[in-house]
Enzyme design. Structure first.
Site, short mmCIF file in Angstrom:
data_model
loop_
_atom_site.label_atom_id
_atom_site.label_comp_id
_atom_site.label_asym_id
_atom_site.label_seq_id
_atom_site.Cartn_x
_atom_site.Cartn_y
_atom_site.Cartn_z
CB SER A 197 49.43 43.82 38.62
OG SER A 197 49.30 43.36 39.95
N GLY A 198 50.39 46.34 40.71
CA GLY A 198 51.19 46.57 41.90
C GLY A 198 51.39 45.29 42.70
CG LEU A 199 49.10 41.06 44.00
CD1 LEU A 199 49.55 40.98 45.45
CD2 LEU A 199 47.73 40.42 43.83
CG ASP A 257 49.91 45.17 46.61
OD1 ASP A 257 50.50 46.21 46.26
OD2 ASP A 257 48.77 44.87 46.20
CG ASP A 286 48.09 48.95 40.92
OD1 ASP A 286 47.73 49.98 41.52
OD2 ASP A 286 48.04 47.80 41.41
CG ASP A 321 50.22 50.78 44.94
OD1 ASP A 321 49.46 49.99 44.35
OD2 ASP A 321 51.36 50.47 45.31
CD GLU A 346 44.99 51.26 45.68
OE1 GLU A 346 45.13 50.65 44.61
OE2 GLU A 346 45.16 50.71 46.79
CE LYS A 393 47.92 48.32 47.93
NZ LYS A 393 47.49 48.41 46.55
CG ASN A 422 45.91 42.99 47.33
OD1 ASN A 422 44.89 42.30 47.44
ND2 ASN A 422 46.41 43.31 46.17
CB SER A 423 41.53 45.55 47.31
OG SER A 423 41.99 46.77 46.83
NE ARG A 427 41.96 49.62 43.39
CZ ARG A 427 42.86 48.65 43.41
NH1 ARG A 427 43.76 48.57 42.43
NH2 ARG A 427 42.91 47.79 44.40
CG HIS A 438 38.81 46.64 43.31
ND1 HIS A 438 38.49 45.53 42.56
CD2 HIS A 438 40.01 46.34 43.88
CE1 HIS A 438 39.43 44.62 42.68
NE2 HIS A 438 40.36 45.07 43.48
C1 SPV Z 1 46.76 44.86 41.51
O1 SPV Z 1 46.77 44.03 40.59
O2 SPV Z 1 47.75 45.18 42.14
C2 SPV Z 1 45.50 45.49 41.90
C3 SPV Z 1 44.24 44.78 41.75
O3 SPV Z 1 45.53 46.59 42.42
S1 SPV Z 1 43.87 44.06 43.26
O4 SPV Z 1 44.91 43.12 43.58
O5 SPV Z 1 42.58 43.47 43.03
O6 SPV Z 1 43.78 45.09 44.28
MG MG Z 2 47.32 47.05 43.18
#
Ligand code: SPV
Ligand code: MG
Length: 301
Positions: free
Chosen positions: A43-45, A55, A82, A84, A111, A117, A119-120, A156, A187
């Site tokens: 996970s990027g986060l 992130d 991930d 990004d 994505e 980027k 975070n979503s 994504r 997502h």
């Molecule tokens: C992550 O886990 O970094 C993701 C998922 O990209 S989210 O945090 O939902 O964007």
């Molecule tokens: Mg991410």
């Protein structure tokens, strides 16, 4: 055992619902494998949070690569990074794919947002999306670059996150699918699975679909199964568990000025040694070090 990329591709195309569990370093990756999961979401986060940064691509792509290399070395199940936005344009994506293959990473997800980027789940609707044709070029570049035919590229779609409708999400998914994406990650940030289920109804079996039910976590998993989802990502739960545990134990030790109460709440040291596979080093030492005592171990002068 098949190579990791083959294992991952089989997960994407298997008849049953599969799961990727989040990890963010070598230790958490090993814990995911030991728990019995068949694949890992790097996970990027969580990688950025564990590094103490946001992130927002504050960690450089080579810093992320280094983390995922430790994760890959520590495990035998496939990892999807991930990645990004791919950390740049198509050219950066090409180099990334080469480096991931060299490190035994099975798959990457990119994505359709802009670098750097966000975070979503932070101000999602204000986030600009990438031009779909330009993003499709990144997918195509990735697929042309991979030398392992089973390396997977997941595209994504962030249209629903950014406040666009199902039509835009489907148009983008179709465009990325045509560019060669092995699967689509759709997502959504609403607390129900409605958007994702509507997407599944329209998308059908066009390609495997991956989802991240962080916000619609109350939806029973059987609903995803029945909708034909291929892979569910549990995206951040080990880091969140670790954060809570670390905060509690730090508070406890600070207030008690002692380790007594903490000791019974934490993993014993021997568990760390086991997870690090100290036993293997002991065996190697017996095999490779001379049996006689080494000079610096002399006890008497
Ligand atoms: C992550 O886990 O970094 C993701 C998922 O990209 S989210 O945090 O939902 O964007
Ligand atoms: Mg991410």
């Amino acid at each position: 055992m098949n190579k990791k990329s083959t294992q991952f591709k089989q997960m994407l195309y298997s008849d049953r619902l599969e799961f990727l569990m989040e990890a963010h370093d070598g230790l958490s990756a090993r814990i995911v494998e030991e728990a019995g999961f068949r694949g890992i979401w790097a996970s990027g986060l969580c990688i950025s949070a564990a590094l103490g940064v946001r992130d927002n691509n504050e960690a450089s792509w080579t810093q992320v690569l280094e983390v995922v290399e430790f994760m890959s070395d520590a495990t035998s199940i496939p990892i999807m990074l991930d990645a990004d936005t791919g950390y740049g344009n198509f050219n950066n994506v090409r180099r990334l794919v080469r480096k991931l293959e060299q490190r035994g990473v099975a798959a990457m997800c990119i994505e359709d947002k802009l670098f750097p980027k966000t975070n979503s789940f932070i101000d999602g609707e204000q986030q600009p999306l990438a031009d779909p044709e330009e993003f499709a070029g990144k997918i195509k570049a990735a697929k042309d670059t991979q030398t392992d035919p089973d390396f997977c590229v997941v595209a994504r779609v962030e249209a629903l996150i950014a406040g666009w409708g199902l039509g835009e999400a489907l148009r983008r998914a179709e465009c990325y699918h045509r560019a060669g994406a092995d699967a689509i990650l759709i997502h959504s940030k609403i607390p129900t699975a409605d958007q994702v289920l509507a997407f599944m109804r329209e998308w059908g079996n066009t390609s495997p679909v991956v989802i991240v039910p962080t916000m619609y976590y109350k939806t029973p998993t059987s609903v995803f199964e029945e909708a034909g989802v291929s892979v569910v990502i549990w995206a951040n739960h080990l880091l969140r568990a670790a954060v809570r545990a670390m905060q509690d134990v730090a508070d406890l030790i600070l207030s008690e000025r002692s380790l007594v109460a903490a000791e019974e709440r934490i993993a014993p040291l021997r568990e760390l040694f086991r997870l690090q596979n100290v036993a293997e080093l002991k065996r190697a030492e017996r095999r490779y070090l001379p049996a006689r005592p080494l000079p610096h171990r002399a006890t008497a002068l």
